[in-house]
Motif scaffolding. Structure first.
Motif, PDB file in Angstrom:
ATOM      1  N   LYS A   1      -3.709   0.752   1.719  1.00 13.39           N
ATOM      2  CA  LYS A   1      -3.065   1.533   0.658  1.00 13.39           C
ATOM      3  C   LYS A   1      -3.050   3.011   1.058  1.00 13.39           C
ATOM      4  O   LYS A   1      -2.027   3.693   0.914  1.00 13.39           O
ATOM      5  CB  LYS A   1      -3.816   1.335  -0.663  1.00 13.39           C
ATOM      6  CG  LYS A   1      -3.221   2.164  -1.767  1.00 13.39           C
ATOM      7  CD  LYS A   1      -3.690   1.776  -3.140  1.00 13.39           C
ATOM      8  CE  LYS A   1      -2.920   2.625  -4.154  1.00 13.39           C
ATOM      9  NZ  LYS A   1      -3.507   2.608  -5.453  1.00 13.39           N
ATOM     10  N   LEU A   2      -4.186   3.474   1.585  1.00 10.91           N
ATOM     11  CA  LEU A   2      -4.266   4.880   1.993  1.00 10.91           C
ATOM     12  C   LEU A   2      -3.219   5.171   3.074  1.00 10.91           C
ATOM     13  O   LEU A   2      -2.511   6.181   3.020  1.00 10.91           O
ATOM     14  CB  LEU A   2      -5.680   5.181   2.511  1.00 10.91           C
ATOM     15  CG  LEU A   2      -5.942   6.613   2.933  1.00 10.91           C
ATOM     16  CD1 LEU A   2      -5.754   7.575   1.763  1.00 10.91           C
ATOM     17  CD2 LEU A   2      -7.361   6.765   3.489  1.00 10.91           C
TER      18      LEU A   2
ATOM     19  N   LYS B   1       1.994  11.177  -3.621  1.00 12.05           N
ATOM     20  CA  LYS B   1       2.075   9.824  -3.074  1.00 12.05           C
ATOM     21  C   LYS B   1       3.172   9.735  -2.046  1.00 12.05           C
ATOM     22  O   LYS B   1       4.166  10.372  -2.167  1.00 12.05           O
ATOM     23  CB  LYS B   1       2.351   8.836  -4.178  1.00 12.05           C
ATOM     24  CG  LYS B   1       1.216   8.744  -5.148  1.00 12.05           C
ATOM     25  CD  LYS B   1       1.561   7.792  -6.273  1.00 12.05           C
ATOM     26  CE  LYS B   1       0.836   8.208  -7.520  1.00 12.05           C
ATOM     27  NZ  LYS B   1       1.211   7.503  -8.682  1.00 12.05           N
TER      28      LYS B   1
ATOM     29  N   LEU C   1       0.147   5.527   1.580  1.00 11.97           N
ATOM     30  CA  LEU C   1       0.339   6.796   0.865  1.00 11.97           C
ATOM     31  C   LEU C   1       0.734   7.912   1.833  1.00 11.97           C
ATOM     32  O   LEU C   1       1.406   8.863   1.467  1.00 11.97           O
ATOM     33  CB  LEU C   1      -0.938   7.185   0.113  1.00 11.97           C
ATOM     34  CG  LEU C   1      -1.285   6.319  -1.108  1.00 11.97           C
ATOM     35  CD1 LEU C   1      -2.660   6.672  -1.656  1.00 11.97           C
ATOM     36  CD2 LEU C   1      -0.234   6.487  -2.200  1.00 11.97           C
TER      37      LEU C   1
ATOM     38  N   ILE D   1      -7.905   8.102  -1.724  1.00 18.65           N
ATOM     39  CA  ILE D   1      -6.859   7.465  -2.545  1.00 18.65           C
ATOM     40  C   ILE D   1      -6.859   8.103  -3.941  1.00 18.65           C
ATOM     41  O   ILE D   1      -5.806   8.498  -4.460  1.00 18.65           O
ATOM     42  CB  ILE D   1      -7.082   5.938  -2.644  1.00 18.65           C
ATOM     43  CG1 ILE D   1      -6.854   5.288  -1.281  1.00 18.65           C
ATOM     44  CG2 ILE D   1      -6.151   5.313  -3.685  1.00 18.65           C
ATOM     45  CD1 ILE D   1      -7.203   3.815  -1.220  1.00 18.65           C
ATOM     46  N   ASN D   2      -8.069   8.238  -4.524  1.00 18.54           N
ATOM     47  CA  ASN D   2      -8.154   8.822  -5.876  1.00 18.54           C
ATOM     48  C   ASN D   2      -7.574  10.219  -5.902  1.00 18.54           C
ATOM     49  O   ASN D   2      -6.802  10.578  -6.793  1.00 18.54           O
ATOM     50  CB  ASN D   2      -9.618   8.873  -6.346  1.00 18.54           C
ATOM     51  CG  ASN D   2     -10.098   7.469  -6.670  1.00 18.54           C
ATOM     52  OD1 ASN D   2      -9.274   6.571  -6.879  1.00 18.54           O
ATOM     53  ND2 ASN D   2     -11.407   7.261  -6.690  1.00 18.54           N
TER      54      ASN D   2
ATOM     55  N   CYS E   1      -3.790  10.152  -5.578  1.00 20.25           N
ATOM     56  CA  CYS E   1      -3.137   9.634  -6.786  1.00 20.25           C
ATOM     57  C   CYS E   1      -3.245  10.645  -7.925  1.00 20.25           C
ATOM     58  O   CYS E   1      -2.304  10.825  -8.686  1.00 20.25           O
ATOM     59  CB  CYS E   1      -3.741   8.296  -7.190  1.00 20.25           C
ATOM     60  SG  CYS E   1      -3.300   7.015  -6.011  1.00 20.25           S
TER      61      CYS E   1
ATOM     62  N   ALA F   1      -7.798  -1.444   0.850  1.00 19.61           N
ATOM     63  CA  ALA F   1      -7.791  -0.056   0.366  1.00 19.61           C
ATOM     64  C   ALA F   1      -7.329   0.876   1.491  1.00 19.61           C
ATOM     65  O   ALA F   1      -6.553   1.815   1.261  1.00 19.61           O
ATOM     66  CB  ALA F   1      -9.180   0.331  -0.120  1.00 19.61           C
TER      67      ALA F   1
ATOM     68  N   ARG G   1     -11.749   5.463  -0.483  1.00 17.32           N
ATOM     69  CA  ARG G   1     -11.478   5.389  -1.929  1.00 17.32           C
ATOM     70  C   ARG G   1     -11.340   6.788  -2.536  1.00 17.32           C
ATOM     71  O   ARG G   1     -10.480   7.022  -3.386  1.00 17.32           O
ATOM     72  CB  ARG G   1     -12.579   4.585  -2.629  1.00 17.32           C
ATOM     73  CG  ARG G   1     -12.441   3.103  -2.266  1.00 17.32           C
ATOM     74  CD  ARG G   1     -13.478   2.202  -2.881  1.00 17.32           C
ATOM     75  NE  ARG G   1     -13.603   0.972  -2.095  1.00 17.32           N
ATOM     76  CZ  ARG G   1     -12.774  -0.055  -2.161  1.00 17.32           C
ATOM     77  NH1 ARG G   1     -11.747  -0.028  -2.975  1.00 17.32           N
ATOM     78  NH2 ARG G   1     -12.952  -1.126  -1.414  1.00 17.32           N
TER      79      ARG G   1
END
Ligand code: FAD
Length: 319
Positions: free
Chosen positions: A219-220, A319, A223, A310-311, A314, A216, A307
């Protein structure tokens, strides 16, 4: 004569030049030459305080480096100059080049040098050993030139002198390897930037708790088009690769922003990231040492922050 192999990063080139200047001062003011390996002259090759700048030109360089050819060309140069020492930066190509040149010339090579100096006319080097728990001090023996792959060396000497604009270009010729033939070059899909050049680093430690949370964090980072880094336990657990480790036995980084998630701030980790312009730390222990080094500290659970960010990103479509 001292040769330095240059790379694109000016700061790291200047570190090697300062160190070479310090050594040259103890060697009857030997000349210093800076050698770049590339396919054309670019501006970052210019304006260094050395006696000569040379481009060892290899036309296919953008696709592939042929160290065999470079070694043959370098041996020609070394035979012309009275070379005492060659300093290589610690990157993948130069580590391979140094090993190949050392083998072809049958000369002494010291890898992972964290310091190098002259002592009673002997060239000495220091390198970590026994998994980084000790340092070894070694001296070079045998015929010159001596070869050293140098990492994060510091020198107190400044390099006065005039900056060179002109660059001598030497075409890397030779037959290359007889046994190895290039068939094609394929770029790795996930090929990433060297963490040492990153401007923003999201780094995770054992406090990320498991591999899914570390994914995660990856992913961050993506982004934000940032690089990912990790503490040693995270690398030992296989969540991050060796080239992503930050610290004494990993990479020394100096990004604009370093975000440390679930990293305690052990001295060995701090050594590798303390030059960051801004440090932001997230940790769920108020007295964690990392809070002593950061510009902004967030006392919280690292995983929920990751998290939630990220939310949020998104949702806003940013992004
Ligand atoms: C010779 C030598 C060389 C070394 N070289 C390196 C090196 O290059 N790089 C390196 O990193 N280490 C290196 N180490 C290891 C170093 O000493 C530390 O053990 C290591 O940095 C600790 O990693 P860490 O901060 O991830 O883990 P820990 O020290 O275990 O810290 C985890 C942190 O996460 C926090 N945490 C836990 N859960 C959460 C949560 N849910 N949310 C937020 N925070 C949480 C904890 O409060 C703690 O502060 C070296 C050690 C030696 C002896």
């Amino acid at each position: 004569m001292i040769y330095i192999i240059g790379e694109e990063n000016r700061k790291r080139n200047n570190q090697l030049i300062m160190k070479a200047r310090e050594l040259a001062n103890c060697m009857n003011d030997r000349e210093i030459k800076l050698l770049f390996l590339g396919n054309k002259i670019i501006d970052t090759y210019k304006k260094y305080e050395v006696d000569e700048i040379i481009l060892l030109k290899n036309s296919a360089y953008q696709m592939y480096y042929d160290n065999e050819k470079l070694v043959q060309t370098m041996i020609g140069l070394i035979n012309e100059d009275d070379v005492d020492l060659i300093l290589f930066p610690s990157n993948a190509q130069c580590r391979e080049l140094a090993a190949l040149l050392g083998a072809r010339l049958d000369r002494a090579l010291m890898t992972d040098c964290t310091n190098i100096w002259m002592q009673e006319n002997e060239c000495m080097g220091m390198k970590p050993s026994l998994d980084g728990t000790h340092f070894s001090i070694c001296h070079f023996e045998g015929e010159k030139p001596y070869l050293a792959v140098v990492k994060n060396v510091e020198s107190k000497v400044s390099a006065p002198g005039k900056k060179i604009e002109d660059i001598r270009v030497i075409e890397a010729k030779g037959s290359g390897s007889e046994d190895v033939h290039l068939i094609c070059v394929e770029r790795k899909e996930d090929a990433k930037k060297d963490i040492k050049d990153a401007e923003i680093i999201f780094a995770g430690g054992r406090g990320m708790l498991n591999e899914d949370s570390f994914l995660a964090l990856r992913k961050l980072a993506s982004l934000y088009h940032a690089s990912i880094g990790g503490s040693r336990p995270v690398v030992d657990s296989g969540w991050a690769s060796v080239d992503e480790q930050v610290g004494q036995t990993g990479s020394f980084v100096h990004p604009k922003v370093y975000l440390a998630f679930g990293i305690s701030g052990a001295v060995q980790h701090i050594a590798g990231m303390k030059e960051s312009q801004y440090i932001i730390a997230v940790n769920n222990q108020k007295d964690s040492p990392i809070f002593r080094y950061c510009d902004y500290g967030i006392y919280s659970d690292a995983n929920s922050i990751v998290r939630n960010m990220i939310n949020l990103l998104c949702q806003t479509g940013d992004k």
